[in-house]
Design an enzyme around this catalytic site. Structure first.
Site, mmCIF file in Angstrom:
data_model
loop_
_atom_site.group_PDB
_atom_site.id
_atom_site.type_symbol
_atom_site.label_atom_id
_atom_site.label_comp_id
_atom_site.label_asym_id
_atom_site.label_seq_id
_atom_site.Cartn_x
_atom_site.Cartn_y
_atom_site.Cartn_z
ATOM 1 N N ALA A 60 5.564 6.068 33.605
ATOM 2 C CA ALA A 60 5.672 5.926 35.057
ATOM 3 C C ALA A 60 4.564 4.988 35.525
ATOM 4 C CB ALA A 60 5.530 7.285 35.712
ATOM 5 N N GLY A 108 7.711 8.494 31.010
ATOM 6 C CA GLY A 108 9.012 8.337 31.666
ATOM 7 C C GLY A 108 9.960 7.481 30.845
#
Ligand code: NAI
Length: 731
Positions: free
Chosen positions: A73, A123
């Site tokens: 992320a 992520g």
């Protein structure tokens, strides 16, 4: 590729003649792909398109970046989230997109294949796991998988806590999530995290082919993977794990063991590992929907927690230091192709090791005799072997690395060195004399760097014919493991010299801070009052183990008494003397230390310290130490009081170093303390810590302590100003 769909900003989407859509993530304006609301919006558009377009038969998700799938992320984005409800909404959206992606494959009849080359972390791995099939490049150097969120005080918040255990088993998933470690393609294949590996050159073709083959085939219960996964599930280790994990009693044992281990390591100071355990357990016991809900709830709490903010702050600081040249001007660093190392002992051997495996430069070790040279080279060999064992270094590169190191008992081979790093005994006269020898044996522009831990560099430079080329390069033990390098510049050190050493330190793999010369520099100095206070506490009758326990509980990796035994009580006594001479009574050593050195207590190295040692292994407290000190260890001081007594002095001294211009910035002060001295990372460093408790609160505590214990608790000038103005130390 025939049809190109309307352009998205961060994803290139093409559909081939057979209707296979290929989405290549390419975050605009960035060298690496990261997930943020912008990339998520484009991913959602891709999923929607595949859902709605009947001509699309399958989807391949890859990356247009060179050696990067999706690195995680976007941490800048995570850092500025400060509202729990906002976090919940954002993560709910991410969950929804990934669920739709997963359903395309599972129930939508459209296979989804991830084509992974380069970093597939955080992520990025969660995205890959939401795809039905994962094909990775077999590049063991560039391609890596991991859930490193725990290192930033977070947990995998986009479904990772549930998908990972279902793919690789609970025990392996917990290991990956709790350590944050990364794994390479071959291991990923073995554990069933990816279905197939292939050369990078054919990755996309293979992924497209697998997508086509899967059209019309039933998806394997949710996580799709064909042959390779089946093999991995049938491995004896996996079956054994499964037997344990499928059975509620076995599972309970597994979780309670993991919890026990986690508490041992974190002392309960880090909320993320606790949350990871809870969320994985919820998913295992109550089903995946409950698991996802728990993950959303815990992630949102963590992302706004002070611990995560502190850890993310450290991440940004170290990133910023990677770009920092260490000087304010623009002098260019000069090339360093060959380095001389004086002394092949504990530090010199370690420095030579990171020269070869990190910086990759030719290194010449100079020692007093052949045995010394051998010791130094053996040290490098040990490090190289260790890296091979851990698969950080290929065997053929190991041989090359060893060819870089040679040894000598005189200065032969020093004529063309660009930099000499001195790590002989801690003795000013010796250091001055080797400096003069070096200047006689090297070229005019060779740099002389001392690894002294306490002697002011200017004192050593007094013996130099070219003091502008004398500098401090202060490494920490063990050099191969400790991330910090503290570079010390005198008033005379030339900017190009500093810039060269900073750049070289980075090549060795270090995080480098530059400080101005003064007794103790930064890191040794802030330990001074902290260590002295241990002596005062002991004199008040506080038992050794209470002091150590209190500071370990506060978040240091070892307690200060243990640290003193490790560093050497004799070494500490020498340092304290230098500090007292420089800073006066405020740094006066408590009487007890002289009694200990008189009793020949040097700590671990001679097996006589505060603790007992058997075959080099630390045992319990050596009670005879109290007799030597002339105290009765019977004082019951509350843990918080011990912590206040010690932590305040450490932090206050750090602030003084900034006030006096030893430090270039509070950022450097935070990184120096965390990376060099093990200041608790979740507190962000001494400066971030004051900001977290509030300067006014901190000053009030110091004032109270000063009222009882006197001037050694006199608060740093700037702290009082911050307290009055209500301002922070980190802007
Ligand atoms: P050490 O005793 O392990 O190694 C010193 C080496 O220097 C010995 O092998 C000795 O034979 C060699 N030596 C002595 N005179 C020499 C000469 N004239 N030419 C070439 N080699 C010579 O000591 P250690 O721990 O490696 O410390 C070295 C320096 O690093 C000291 O200044 C120390 O203060 C500093 N330092 C030590 C740290 C530690 O944790 N041990 C941490 C940071 C700095």
């Amino acid at each position: 590729m025939t049809s190109t769909l309307p352009a998205l900003e961060h994803v290139h989407l093409d559909v081939d003649d057979d209707g296979v859509a290929v989405a290549l993530i390419d975050r605009a304006g960035e060298a690496m792909n990261t997930l943020s609301p912008e990339t998520a919006t484009d991913l959602e558009a891709v999923v929607r398109r595949v859902e709605e377009d009947d001509t699309i038969t399958a989807l391949v998700v890859g990356s247009a970046k060179k050696d990067n799938f999706v690195a995680g992320a976007d941490i800048r984005w995570l850092q500025q989230i400060d509202d729990l409800d906002v976090a919940l909404d954002l993560m709910r959206e991410a969950h929804a997109v990934f669920a739709r992606l997963e359903n395309l494959h599972r129930t939508g009849g459209k296979p989804v294949v991830a084509a992974i080359h380069g970093a597939c972390l955080g992520g990025g791995l969660e995205l890959a796991m939401a795809c039905g099939i994962r094909i990775a490049s077999n590049d063991e150097r560039k391609t890596q998988f991991g859930q490193p969120e725990v290192k930033l005080g977070l947990l995998p918040g986009a479904g990772g806590t549930q998908r990972l255990p279902r793919l690789v088993g609970i025990a392996t998933a917990l290991d990956l999530m709790l350590t944050g470690r990364s794994i390479r393609p071959r291991s990923a294949l073995k554990m069933g995290l990816v279905d197939e590996i292939c050369p990078r050159e054919v990755l996309l073709d293979v992924a497209i082919r697998r997508a086509k083959e899967a059209i019309g085939q039933p998806a394997l219960d949710g996580d799709g993977g064909p042959v390779a996964r089946l093999k991995s599930w049938l491995s004896p280790k996996h079956l054994q794990e499964l037997a344990l994990e499928e059975n509620p009693v076995g599972r309970r044992v597994l979780f309670s063991k993991a919890e026990e281990q986690m508490m041992k390591e974190t002392k309960g100071n880090y909320p993320a590992p606790k949350a990871i355990l809870r969320v994985v357990k919820t998913g295992a016991e109550k089903g995946i929907a409950a698991g996802y809900a728990a993950e959303l709830e815990e992630f949102s709490k963590l992302v706004v927690s002070p611990e995560a903010k502190a850890l993310m702050g450290i991440f940004f600081d170290s990133q910023a230091l990677k770009r920092d040249t260490g000087i304010d001007g623009d002098a260019a660093p000069r090339p360093v192709a060959k380095v001389g190392v004086l002394g092949g002992g504990l530090m010199g051997g370690g420095i030579a090791a990171v020269n070869t495996t990190g910086a990759g430069v030719r290194t010449r070790i100079k020692e007093i005799d052949d045995a010394g040279v051998q010791r130094g080279i053996a040290h490098v060999q040990g490090h190289v072997d260790d890296r091979v064992k851990r698969r950080r270094l290929q065997r053929r590169d190991a041989a090359k690395a060893m060819q870089l190191v040679t040894g000598t008992t005189d200065y032969r081979g020093f004529g063309d060195v660009d930099l000499v790093i001195e790590a002989v005994f801690e003795d000013l006269d010796l250091k001055r004399s080797v400096l003069q020898d070096v200047e006689g044996a090297t070229k005019q522009d060779a740099i002389f760097a001392s690894n002294t831990s306490s002697i002011p560099i200017a004192w050593i430079a007094e013996a130099s014919k070219r003091p502008e080329q004398v500098i401090g390069m202060h490494y920490f033990s063990p050099v191969e493991k400790m991330p910090l390098l503290e570079i010390i510049v005198t008033e005379q050190t030339a900017d190009w010299v500093t810039a060269t050493c900073v750049e070289f330190g980075k090549r060795q793999g270090k995080t480098v801070i530059v400080v101005n010369d003064a007794p103790g520099f930064y890191t040794t100095r802030i330990l001074g009052p902290y260590m002295n206070e241990v002596g005062h506490l002991l004199a008040e009758g506080v038992p050794v183990e209470d002091i150590d326990k209190a500071m370990v509980r506060w978040g240091f990796p070892v307690g200060p008494v243990t640290l003193m035994d490790e560093v050497g009580i004799d070494v500490g006594a020498k340092i304290v003397k230098i500090m007292q001479d420089a800073f006066g009574d405020r740094m006066a050593a408590p009487e007890g230390f002289a009694k200990l050195t008189a009793d020949d207590r040097k700590g671990r190295k001679n097996g006589r310290g505060f603790y007992r040692y058997e075959n080099g292994k630390k045992q319990g407290v050596d009670d005879s130490v109290y007799e030597v000190l002339g105290v009765e260890p019977s004082t019951k001081m509350p843990m918080e009081a011990i912590q206040d007594r010690l932590a305040t002095l450490f932090v206050n001294e750090a602030v003084r170093c900034l006030d006096e211009g030893i430090l270039r910035s509070s950022r450097d002060g935070d990184i120096g303390a965390v990376f060099g001295l093990g200041f608790p990372p979740f507190r962000g460093g001494p400066f971030a810590y004051v900001d977290a408790v509030g300067a006014d609160q901190f000053v009030a505590t110091m004032d109270e302590l000063a009222a009882t214990h006197g001037d050694r608790y006199a608060v740093a000038e700037s702290l009082r100003k911050h307290a009055e103005a209500g301002t922070t130390l980190r802007s």
